[in-house]
Structure formats: structure tokens, C-alpha cells
Write an enzyme that holds these catalytic residues in place. Sequence first.
Site, PDB file in Angstrom:
ATOM      1  N   LYS A  58       1.437   4.331  -2.773  1.00 41.32           N
ATOM      2  CA  LYS A  58       0.928   5.825  -2.355  1.00 41.32           C
ATOM      3  C   LYS A  58       2.325   6.865  -2.694  1.00 41.32           C
ATOM      4  CE  LYS A  58      -3.411   5.907  -1.315  1.00 41.32           C
ATOM      5  NZ  LYS A  58      -4.435   6.434  -2.026  1.00 41.32           N
ATOM      6  N   TYR A  73       0.992  -1.311  -0.064  1.00 43.16           N
ATOM      7  CA  TYR A  73      -0.032  -0.053  -0.098  1.00 43.16           C
ATOM      8  C   TYR A  73       0.887   1.288  -0.019  1.00 43.16           C
ATOM      9  CZ  TYR A  73      -3.558   3.472   1.826  1.00 43.16           C
ATOM     10  OH  TYR A  73      -4.411   4.593   2.102  1.00 43.16           O
TER      11      TYR A  73
END
Length: 244
Positions: free
Chosen positions: A156, A152
Site C-alpha cells: 500500500k 500489506y
Amino acid sequence: MTEQQVAIVTGGSRGIGRATGVKLAAQGAAVVVGYAGGAAEAAKVVDEITAAGGRAVAAGADVGDEKAVAAMFDLAQETFGGVDVVVNSAGIMPLTTIAELDLEVLDRIYHTNTRGAFVVLREAARRLRDGGSIVTISTSQVGLLFPTYGPYVASKAGIEAMSTILARELRGRNITVNSVAPGPTATDLFLNGKDQATIDHLAKLPPLERLAEAGDIADVVTFLTGPQGHWVNGQVVRANGGII
């Protein structure tokens, strides 16, 4: 700008995206509520905005699909006359250690979070009216680097970099591009799969000793898209209550 601003908010059917769309509408913008799977929830957001006297329409689009995203921008232009604000809030957050990572999960994360951001930002760069603004949603995990957040965070961190680069590429058009990086926020995306002890622990991490609400993050986003925030450009704003 004398004409009504028009905003596209991806991930607009829930969480931070929903709160942002409602707040932008309350400030006078016409809003395109982008969604992937939450058609019923997106319709509720549109109803909420229109019931309060605003203008809104829902648009289903997988942000990783360039044709679907182009159609969403087409809808904004055909319905409201143009696009001035883009908030890319769409994202997914499967948690896993790197050792146990299923590469199919990684592909899903990158399709939505990384490719999706590129697709939305590319379309925004091509279509946004001069004087507009773009905000991407990152995560404070880029700095915190907790275990199980590896895939994740990787997706990002790329969003933060591309946002700053796009701000520089749009020189001469008076368009700002910034990224907002929330900390722990009480949305379905964050709460899903966490037990109460974990939630309580994370809530205590900020010096302000609580989880953010979606509206806290929406306040930062709408500041950056408004006239008061227009001198902020090419930045990552860590909206996390002071964790880092």
C-alpha cells in the site's frame, strides 16, 4: 461536464468499493462495478443502483491482468461512452509476521495490491477524459505500522507513492489523483480472522471511538471525485477518525 460522468470502481462488489459505487451512482454517475470473484455480489450492486434509477454494469476483472482491465475500460466506453472517474478499491490483506511470511502469499498481495494498482492507473492515465479524477485506496497502517501488517503495508505504501507521481505526470489534463487511507473499517476484509477482543480494541483507537463504516470512506472518495474536491490533488487523505 454536461454529459453524464462514468465511473469505474474496482473491488466494487463489497466493502468500501460497493459503498463508493452506490454513492457515485446516487450522485448521477454511470458506474462499472468491477469485481474479481464476487459475481453474485456485483450483480446485487448493479441491481441496487438500477432500482434507484441509476445506470450500472458489472465487469469481472483480475486487476493484475492487463487484458482483463483493458476489457473493463472497453466495456465502460462501449456502454456509457467514456471514463471520467476511476476508484481502485480492489485489494487483499493477508496478515503475517515477516519471519513467517510465505513468499507465495507475498506474490499474491503484490499481484493484486501493487501490480493491480499499476495496471489500473496505467489504463486510467491512457483513457480518462480530461477533467476526471482517480482515487486509490491505501491504508492508515502505512503510518501505524502494526505487527503482522508488513507485506500489506509494503504494497500500500507503493500505491501512495505512485498516486502522487501520477498526479504530477498528468499535468495539463485537469485530472486529479489522490489516495484515501482508511483506518479500521467494518468491512469483511478488515473483520476476517479477528476475534471480538481485537475488534473492540481497534475500535477504541480513534478519538471518535468507533470503527469506520464503509460509507464513511465512500464519502471521502466521492468528495475527491466531485467538483468540490477537485482542488485536492496528489494527496494522501488519512480517513481514520484521528488515529494519526
